[in-house]
Design a protein around this motif. Structure first.
Motif, PDB file in Angstrom:
ATOM      1  N   GLY A  31     -57.948 105.062 -62.463  1.00  0.00           N
ATOM      2  CA  GLY A  31     -58.518 105.946 -61.437  1.00  0.00           C
ATOM      3  C   GLY A  31     -60.037 106.017 -61.451  1.00  0.00           C
ATOM      4  N   GLU A  32     -60.680 105.380 -62.438  1.00  0.00           N
ATOM      5  CA  GLU A  32     -62.149 105.423 -62.532  1.00  0.00           C
ATOM      6  C   GLU A  32     -62.740 104.170 -61.890  1.00  0.00           C
ATOM      7  N   PRO A  33     -63.645 104.336 -60.905  1.00  0.00           N
ATOM      8  CA  PRO A  33     -64.235 103.150 -60.286  1.00  0.00           C
ATOM      9  C   PRO A  33     -65.199 102.439 -61.235  1.00  0.00           C
ATOM     10  N   TRP A  34     -65.265 101.121 -61.095  1.00  0.00           N
ATOM     11  CA  TRP A  34     -66.138 100.308 -61.952  1.00  0.00           C
ATOM     12  C   TRP A  34     -66.698  99.161 -61.128  1.00  0.00           C
ATOM     13  N   GLU A  35     -68.024  98.935 -61.242  1.00  0.00           N
ATOM     14  CA  GLU A  35     -68.653  97.809 -60.532  1.00  0.00           C
ATOM     15  C   GLU A  35     -68.664  96.591 -61.450  1.00  0.00           C
ATOM     16  N   TYR A  36     -68.347  95.411 -60.902  1.00  0.00           N
ATOM     17  CA  TYR A  36     -68.472  94.180 -61.679  1.00  0.00           C
ATOM     18  C   TYR A  36     -69.948  93.814 -61.792  1.00  0.00           C
ATOM     19  N   HIS A  37     -70.401  93.527 -63.007  1.00  0.00           N
ATOM     20  CA  HIS A  37     -71.753  92.993 -63.220  1.00  0.00           C
ATOM     21  C   HIS A  37     -71.655  91.870 -64.241  1.00  0.00           C
ATOM     22  N   LEU A  63     -76.977  95.748 -66.812  1.00  0.00           N
ATOM     23  CA  LEU A  63     -78.301  96.353 -66.972  1.00  0.00           C
ATOM     24  C   LEU A  63     -78.167  97.773 -66.438  1.00  0.00           C
ATOM     25  N   VAL A  64     -78.436  98.721 -67.333  1.00  0.00           N
ATOM     26  CA  VAL A  64     -78.128 100.113 -67.052  1.00  0.00           C
ATOM     27  C   VAL A  64     -79.388 100.956 -67.211  1.00  0.00           C
ATOM     28  N   LEU A  65     -79.539 101.926 -66.320  1.00  0.00           N
ATOM     29  CA  LEU A  65     -80.652 102.872 -66.424  1.00  0.00           C
ATOM     30  C   LEU A  65     -80.066 104.190 -66.938  1.00  0.00           C
ATOM     31  N   LEU A  66     -80.555 104.614 -68.100  1.00  0.00           N
ATOM     32  CA  LEU A  66     -80.065 105.846 -68.717  1.00  0.00           C
ATOM     33  C   LEU A  66     -81.184 106.877 -68.700  1.00  0.00           C
ATOM     34  N   LEU A  77     -83.837 101.654 -70.383  1.00  0.00           N
ATOM     35  CA  LEU A  77     -82.980 100.569 -69.902  1.00  0.00           C
ATOM     36  C   LEU A  77     -82.123 100.082 -71.060  1.00  0.00           C
ATOM     37  N   VAL A  78     -80.879  99.739 -70.735  1.00  0.00           N
ATOM     38  CA  VAL A  78     -79.929  99.270 -71.740  1.00  0.00           C
ATOM     39  C   VAL A  78     -79.238  98.046 -71.152  1.00  0.00           C
ATOM     40  N   PRO A 120     -80.576 108.799 -62.346  1.00  0.00           N
ATOM     41  CA  PRO A 120     -79.511 109.771 -62.578  1.00  0.00           C
ATOM     42  C   PRO A 120     -80.038 111.033 -63.271  1.00  0.00           C
ATOM     43  N   ALA A 121     -79.179 112.068 -63.316  1.00  0.00           N
ATOM     44  CA  ALA A 121     -79.541 113.326 -63.974  1.00  0.00           C
ATOM     45  C   ALA A 121     -79.653 113.115 -65.488  1.00  0.00           C
ATOM     46  N   LEU A 122     -80.320 114.038 -66.132  1.00  0.00           N
ATOM     47  CA  LEU A 122     -80.499 113.985 -67.590  1.00  0.00           C
ATOM     48  C   LEU A 122     -79.151 113.758 -68.286  1.00  0.00           C
ATOM     49  N   GLY A 123     -79.116 112.756 -69.168  1.00  0.00           N
ATOM     50  CA  GLY A 123     -77.893 112.479 -69.924  1.00  0.00           C
ATOM     51  C   GLY A 123     -76.933 111.545 -69.209  1.00  0.00           C
ATOM     52  N   HIS A 124     -77.273 111.142 -67.972  1.00  0.00           N
ATOM     53  CA  HIS A 124     -76.377 110.273 -67.201  1.00  0.00           C
ATOM     54  C   HIS A 124     -76.968 108.874 -67.050  1.00  0.00           C
ATOM     55  N   TRP A 125     -76.158 107.941 -66.566  1.00  0.00           N
ATOM     56  CA  TRP A 125     -76.568 106.548 -66.434  1.00  0.00           C
ATOM     57  C   TRP A 125     -76.067 105.988 -65.109  1.00  0.00           C
ATOM     58  N   ARG A 126     -76.663 104.857 -64.709  1.00  0.00           N
ATOM     59  CA  ARG A 126     -76.136 104.099 -63.558  1.00  0.00           C
ATOM     60  C   ARG A 126     -76.503 102.634 -63.758  1.00  0.00           C
ATOM     61  N   PHE A 127     -75.756 101.751 -63.092  1.00  0.00           N
ATOM     62  CA  PHE A 127     -76.104 100.329 -63.123  1.00  0.00           C
ATOM     63  C   PHE A 127     -77.381 100.100 -62.323  1.00  0.00           C
ATOM     64  N   VAL A 128     -78.257  99.219 -62.812  1.00  0.00           N
ATOM     65  CA  VAL A 128     -79.400  98.736 -62.034  1.00  0.00           C
ATOM     66  C   VAL A 128     -78.848  97.676 -61.083  1.00  0.00           C
ATOM     67  N   GLN A 129     -79.148  97.818 -59.793  1.00  0.00           N
ATOM     68  CA  GLN A 129     -78.588  96.899 -58.800  1.00  0.00           C
ATOM     69  C   GLN A 129     -79.404  95.594 -58.748  1.00  0.00           C
ATOM     70  N   PRO A 130     -78.783  94.493 -58.281  1.00  0.00           N
ATOM     71  CA  PRO A 130     -79.472  93.194 -58.324  1.00  0.00           C
ATOM     72  C   PRO A 130     -80.864  93.216 -57.683  1.00  0.00           C
TER      73      PRO A 130
END
Ligand code: URA
Length: 248
Positions: free
Chosen positions: A65-71, A75-78, A124-125, A228-238
């Motif tokens: 039930g959790e969405p996930w993007e293929y990469h 490369l993640v921005l935290l 960045l991670v 994202p908000a403090l403590g959260h992350w998102r994928f860096v888009q191409p």
């Protein structure tokens, strides 16, 4: 969707269990079982055959039930909070890796440079070793922007000293801020292109002040204006990744 066959040209297509494996959802066997047990949807449709192929570019799927993007590479921005170390094996505080979901951790991601335990902001991670080198090598001069709260009032003399260069205790060569702006009675915005140990804190001390709080607001072309908000992350888009690499 198609059954597994020889990969012909682009776009790249892979079996669903193999896709899950590359994205960090477990061993090949565990990924096969995830699909067979009805926990994976693609495009809103339940897929129970692990060998069904999908084009990977831009693919979004759901696991449990959790969405996930293929990469292909992560490369993640935290948005790092205080109280976390960047090390994989932290000594006194939890690791920032605990703020990331298991599939990313399974991919062996590492931080691009480090922020101190008490520093907040953009980290960045990634699992892309050459990218870490590219973004941290002083040769490429990727600018990093820091918001500093100082213990004592800031003045133009201190700001000019930071622009002209200060000598730190591990190198006789002065290090200078690319930009230094006074943003408040006790606040500075510094842009640096190096990444020396405790660099901001040591530079501010060398200019006769003391860093009370430190926040990284930008890394190359990326900033935290849209989260994202403090403590959260998102994928860096191409497209953002390309912007990061274009900056010299
Ligand atoms: N400079 C510092 O002193 N600390 C950080 O966390 C980052 C840059």
């Amino acid at each position: 969707m198609s059954r597994k066959g020889p990969a012909v040209g682009k776009p790249r297509s892979q079996g669903l269990a193999d896709i899950l494996f590359t994205q960090g959802f477990g061993t090949r066997r565990e990924c096969t079982l995830l699909v067979r047990s009805g926990q994976v949807c693609v495009g809103g449709t339940l897929v129970e055959d692990p060998d069904v192929c999908f084009a990977t570019e831009g693919l979004v799927f759901e696991v449990g039930g959790e969405p996930w993007e293929y990469h292909a590479s992560a490369l993640v921005l935290l948005h790092k909070p205080a109280g976390y170390e960047c090390s994989q094996k932290p000594s006194a505080w939890p690791s920032v890796m605990q703020l990331l979901p298991v599939p990313l951790r399974n991919r062996g991601v590492q931080s691009v440079g480090r922020l101190d335990q008490d520093t907040t902001g953009l980290l960045l991670v990634t699992d892309d070793g050459p990218l870490i080198h590219r973004l941290t090598s002083p040769k490429h001069k990727v600018p990093k922007t820091y918001e500093v709260i100082t213990a004592r009032p800031v003045d133009e003399r201190q700001a000019q000293q930071l622009r002209d260069g200060v000598v730190l205790n591990d190198d006789p060569q002065p290090v200078r801020a690319e930009l230094c702006e006074i943003t408040g009675p006790h606040a500075l915005r510094l842009t640096l292109v190096q990444g020396k140990y405790h660099q901001v804190k040591r530079m501010v001390a060398a200019a006769g002040n003391h860093c009370e709080a430190l926040h990284r607001s930008a890394f190359g072309a990326l900033n935290l204006a849209q989260g994202p908000a403090l403590g959260h992350w998102r994928f860096v888009q191409p497209a953002e990744r390309s912007m990061l690499l274009q900056r010299e």
